[in-house]
Scaffold this active site. Structure first.
Site, short mmCIF file in Angstrom:
data_model
loop_
_atom_site.label_atom_id
_atom_site.label_comp_id
_atom_site.label_asym_id
_atom_site.label_seq_id
_atom_site.Cartn_x
_atom_site.Cartn_y
_atom_site.Cartn_z
CE LYS A 28 45.40 37.63 45.05
NZ LYS A 28 44.72 38.07 43.82
NE ARG A 129 44.80 39.91 34.20
CZ ARG A 129 44.47 39.56 35.44
NH1 ARG A 129 45.21 39.97 36.47
NH2 ARG A 129 43.40 38.83 35.66
CB SER A 174 34.52 37.32 35.13
OG SER A 174 35.21 38.34 35.83
CD GLN A 176 39.22 40.06 38.47
OE1 GLN A 176 39.42 40.49 37.34
NE2 GLN A 176 40.19 39.54 39.21
CG ASP A 326 42.64 32.68 41.07
OD1 ASP A 326 42.70 33.00 39.87
OD2 ASP A 326 42.13 33.42 41.94
CE LYS A 353 41.58 34.14 35.87
NZ LYS A 353 40.56 35.00 36.51
NE ARG A 357 47.65 32.69 36.99
CZ ARG A 357 46.96 33.20 37.99
NH1 ARG A 357 45.74 32.78 38.23
NH2 ARG A 357 47.51 34.11 38.78
NE ARG A 400 46.15 32.92 42.22
CZ ARG A 400 45.93 33.23 43.50
NH1 ARG A 400 46.50 32.52 44.45
NH2 ARG A 400 45.15 34.24 43.83
C1 S3P Z 1 38.67 37.33 41.72
C2 S3P Z 1 38.08 36.75 40.64
C3 S3P Z 1 38.78 35.88 39.68
C4 S3P Z 1 40.13 35.42 40.20
C5 S3P Z 1 40.88 36.52 40.88
C6 S3P Z 1 40.09 37.08 42.04
C7 S3P Z 1 37.87 38.19 42.60
O1 S3P Z 1 38.96 36.58 38.48
O2 S3P Z 1 40.91 34.88 39.17
O3 S3P Z 1 42.13 36.05 41.36
O4 S3P Z 1 38.32 38.50 43.72
O5 S3P Z 1 36.77 38.58 42.20
P1 S3P Z 1 37.80 36.60 37.34
O6 S3P Z 1 36.60 37.19 37.94
O7 S3P Z 1 38.33 37.46 36.23
O8 S3P Z 1 37.64 35.16 36.94
#
Ligand code: S3P
Length: 443
Positions: A28, A129, A174, A176, A326, A353, A357, A400
């Site tokens: 993903k 979120r 993170s 992200q 995750d 999340k 969770r 999940r």
């Molecule tokens: C992801 C980063 C993770 C993860 C998410 C996918 C990504 O989140 O939980 O399912 O693709 O960069 P965080 O960066 O907030 O930890």
């Protein structure tokens, strides 16, 4: 697409040995990035193995709204004709990222340094979120952000007309946040630097390098220092998306806890920044063989051979949390079938999340006979080698959580139900037929 479907209750029952091959869909994280980087390149990016889950489809739609041409050629095979760094057009409508935190946060980064405005929304889960963790560093580039109370969606970003590069230390581990800052840095002149004290998944760095950006990572006393040179001309690339280790975790867990099982899971990414669950399972005594270790699409991959195993509880250290962030819901299920205590440390991020969770797993597992306790930052499961089952778990619009409880039900004494299995389609649309083909009794 916002989550509006009718709830889809599902039930898993104690099953006979699972056998066969589980062909997991595409990763993903890499799928989102393939579409976004394709859209930021001039010319045609050809993607194979793209995950066709709703989260990724929402990102494809968003990239079209920003001006990229995107076409589906076949199963998992997609073509993106991008507009180049700084080339995004202003979208006419609101960008609905559905359930996807990765989608919305990365896309906000990708548009924040282009002089256009966009409004982002999502489903009830995504709207709860925190977005400030991404919009705060994006404002440093010069964009303007308006958001709902608590910096939540909907968020409107007026991109910076004259962006400046940024040096930013991520306050929480993170990928992200890191990725949003790097994507914004693409259209800022000079060098954008992200420093992370804990390593997180590095797909953005690997893929940016693959698309021709100049990006370096240095390990220093401060942590990992990632430096990106702005305003590159990204070159379209063929992207072969490896199979998702986070999705593979569900059939792997099922095979470990259902007596007599033996399954193969080919071509799963073994990127060290994603590998924490597999490291933990081996420590617990799991019978997993990693065969044919090789490189595919720029990622280390292996074929997994997984057999039912007698497991023991372990302590998962906080330093490992980011590499399996995750996978804690499914680990908490596996831990119920182990003997002894499994302690998961440094897991506070699980609280923000798709659902909280820790709370979702604790409530549903206790209702099904498990011994679970938690703190703000940890979760402890006292494994007794089994689970009673017999209760319905609430999934809180979280794929999940739904898959974790359905796997638990395959080996518990009584069936386990979930109130809503529809969110599974966000990340693993073929979960049900794939599990059924292995012999899992889920309906
Ligand atoms: C992801 C980063 C993770 C993860 C998410 C996918 C990504 O989140 O939980 O399912 O693709 O960069 P965080 O960066 O907030 O930890």
């Amino acid at each position: 697409m916002s989550h509006s479907a009718e709830p889809l209750p599902m039930t898993a029952r104690r099953s006979g040995p699972l056998r066969g091959e589980a062909r997991i869909p595409g990763d993903k994280s890499i799928s989102h990035r393939a579409l976004i980087l394709g859209a930021l390149s001039v010319g045609e990016t050809h993607i194979t193995g793209l995950l066709e889950g709703q989260d990724v489809l929402d990102t494809a739609k968003a990239m079209q709204a920003f001006g990229a041409q995107i076409e589906r050629l076949g199963i998992g095979e997609w073509k993106v004709n991008g507009v180049g760094v700084g080339g995004f057009a202003e979208p006419e409508g609101v960008i609905d990222c559905g359930n996807s935190g990765t989608g919305v946060r990365l896309i906000m980064g990708a548009m924040a340094t282009t002089p256009i405005s966009a409004t982002f929304t999502g489903d009830a889960s995504l709207s709860r979120r925190p977005m400030g963790r991404v919009t705060d560093p994006l404002e440093l580039f010069g964009c303007e952000v308006t958001a709902r109370e608590g910096k939540r969606l909907p968020v409107t970003i007026k991109g910076a007309a004259d962006p400046v590069p940024v040096r930013y230390k991520t306050p929480v581990a993170s990928a992200q946040i890191k990725s949003a800052v790097l994507l914004a840095g693409l259209n800022a002149p000079g060098q954008t630097v992200v420093i992370e004290s804990e390593p997180t998944r590095d797909h953005t760095e690997r893929m940016l390098a693959g698309f021709g950006a100049t990006i370096t990572t240095e390990i220093t006393d401060e942590g990992r220092v990632i430096t990106l040179t702005g305003r590159p001309e990204l070159k379209p690339q063929p992207v072969a998306v490896p199979r998702d280790p986070s999705s593979a975790a569900f059939p792997v867990a099922a095979a470990l806890i259902v007596p007599g099982s033996e399954i193969r899971v080919p071509g799963v990414s073994r990127n060290p920044t994603r590998d924490g669950l597999y490291v933990t399972l081996v420590e617990m005594g799991a019978d997993i063989t990693f065969e044919n270790q090789r490189e595919e699409g720029g990622e280390p991959v292996a074929d997994l051979l997984v057999r039912h195993s007698a497991l023991k509880g372990v302590t998962v250290p906080a330093e490992r949390a980011a590499s399996m962030i995750d996978e804690f819901p499914i680990l908490s299920v596996i831990a119920c079938f182990a003997e002894g205590m499994t302690v998961m440390q440094g897991v506070h991020e699980l609280r923000v999340k798709e659902s909280d969770r820790i709370a979702a797993m604790e409530d549903g597992l206790i209702a099904n006979g498990a011994k679970v306790t938690s703190t703000e930052d940890s979760m402890t499961v006292e494994g007794t080698g089994g689970l009673t089952g017999g209760a319905t778990a609430a999934t809180h619009i979280d794929h999940r959580i739904a898959m974790s409880f359905l796997v638990a039900g395959l080996a518990s004494q009584q069936p386990i139900s979930v109130d809503d299995g529809s969110p599974i389609a966000t990340s693993f649309p073929d979960f049900l037929p794939l599990m059924q083909a292995l012999g899992a009794e889920i309906a």
